[in-house]
Design an enzyme around this catalytic site. Structure first.
Site, PDB file in Angstrom:
ATOM      1  N   GLY A  46       0.829  -1.195   0.000  1.00 20.56           N
ATOM      2  CA  GLY A  46       0.000   0.000   0.000  1.00 20.56           C
ATOM      3  C   GLY A  46       0.867   1.250   0.000  1.00 20.56           C
ATOM      4  N   GLN A  51       3.281   9.917   0.812  1.00 23.06           N
ATOM      5  CA  GLN A  51       4.568   9.219   0.982  1.00 23.06           C
ATOM      6  C   GLN A  51       5.547   9.537  -0.152  1.00 23.06           C
ATOM      7  OE1 GLN A  51       2.432   5.292   1.986  1.00 23.06           O
ATOM      8  NE2 GLN A  51       4.370   5.100   3.062  1.00 23.06           N
ATOM      9  N   CYS A  94       5.960  -0.173   7.331  1.00 22.18           N
ATOM     10  CA  CYS A  94       5.561   0.958   6.487  1.00 22.18           C
ATOM     11  C   CYS A  94       6.756   1.356   5.631  1.00 22.18           C
ATOM     12  CB  CYS A  94       5.151   2.125   7.393  1.00 22.18           C
ATOM     13  SG  CYS A  94       4.691   3.608   6.482  1.00 22.18           S
ATOM     14  N   LEU A  95       6.504   1.655   4.363  1.00 22.08           N
ATOM     15  CA  LEU A  95       7.604   2.051   3.480  1.00 22.08           C
ATOM     16  C   LEU A  95       8.251   3.355   3.954  1.00 22.08           C
ATOM     17  CD1 LEU A  95       6.007   1.200   0.008  1.00 22.08           C
ATOM     18  CD2 LEU A  95       7.744  -0.104   1.247  1.00 22.08           C
ATOM     19  N   HIS A 136      -4.458   1.622   7.679  1.00 24.57           N
ATOM     20  CA  HIS A 136      -3.071   2.114   7.782  1.00 24.57           C
ATOM     21  C   HIS A 136      -2.838   3.227   6.754  1.00 24.57           C
ATOM     22  CE1 HIS A 136       1.483   1.368   7.972  1.00 24.57           C
ATOM     23  NE2 HIS A 136       1.336   2.117   6.892  1.00 24.57           N
ATOM     24  N   GLU A 137      -3.273   2.980   5.518  1.00 16.50           N
ATOM     25  CA  GLU A 137      -3.062   3.973   4.455  1.00 16.50           C
ATOM     26  C   GLU A 137      -3.872   5.234   4.710  1.00 16.50           C
ATOM     27  OE1 GLU A 137      -0.637   3.558   2.573  1.00 16.50           O
ATOM     28  OE2 GLU A 137      -0.381   1.450   3.064  1.00 16.50           O
ATOM     29  N   HIS A 140      -2.248   7.718   6.883  1.00 20.94           N
ATOM     30  CA  HIS A 140      -1.264   8.580   6.209  1.00 20.94           C
ATOM     31  C   HIS A 140      -1.908   9.886   5.741  1.00 20.94           C
ATOM     32  CE1 HIS A 140       2.414   6.267   6.033  1.00 20.94           C
ATOM     33  NE2 HIS A 140       1.786   5.183   5.589  1.00 20.94           N
TER      34      HIS A 140
HETATM   35 ZN    ZN Z   1       2.594   3.300   5.680  1.00 15.34          ZN
END
Ligand code: ZN
Length: 172
Positions: A46, A51, A94-95, A136-137, A140
């Site tokens: 995701g 991000q 998380c990225l 989660h997304e 963000h």
């Molecule tokens: Zn994330």
């Protein structure tokens, strides 16, 4: 499609609240394509636009993690309509918080209203990993990272570690 640089914590941009998209046009679709390419190349499931530094309420996901059978999902202006009382726990990463993982509780099921890649209104009934991932997304979009759910101590340890890595990283 272009692979973009993924911002990592600590970074103030990641803490911004993203703005709603007025209409899904060519520009937004190009952004979604780039986000998808960036997510796949980083082996993520995701990615939110913020991000890669774009404060728009756009998310891409593909929870299959199967290179041979891509199933991308696109969410523009997602809103959670219903949340389950029951929680489920997943070890999240998380990225934007590289190589850090922690168990996080979130509602087990949720219903999300959103616009798809073509700007059409859709409703997703999510459960399990899909429900966790979309929540989660969506965090963000509010400038929230999963480490915000951890104890102050744990969170500051992670941020310290990430800052240290950043300050010693050289790009040549
Ligand atoms: Zn994330």
């Amino acid at each position: 499609m272009t692979v973009k640089i993924i911002l990592t914590e600590p970074n103030k941009i990641l803490r911004q609240v993203s703005k709603p998209v007025e209409r899904v046009g060519k520009e937004e679709q190009k952004l979604m394509n780039d986000m998808l390419e960036t997510m796949y190349s980083a082996n993520g499931i995701g990615l939110a636009a913020i991000q890669i530094g774009v404060p728009k309420r756009i998310i891409v996901m593909d929870i299959r993690k199967d290179e041979n059978k891509r199933e991308p999902m696109f969410f523009v202006n997602p809103v959670i309509k219903n949340k389950d009382e029951l929680k489920s726990t997943y070890e999240e990463g998380c990225l934007s918080v590289p190589n850090q993982f922690a168990e996080i509780d979130r509602p087990k099921k949720c219903e999300v209203e959103y616009l798809d890649y073509y700007g059409e209104k859709k409703i997703l009934k999510a459960e399990g990993l899909l429900a966790t991932c979309i929540q989660h997304e969506m965090d963000h979009l509010e400038g929230i990272l999963f480490i915000d759910y951890l104890s102050k101590l744990k969170k500051s340890m992670i941020i310290k570690k990430l800052s240290k890595i950043k300050s010693t990283r050289i790009v040549v």
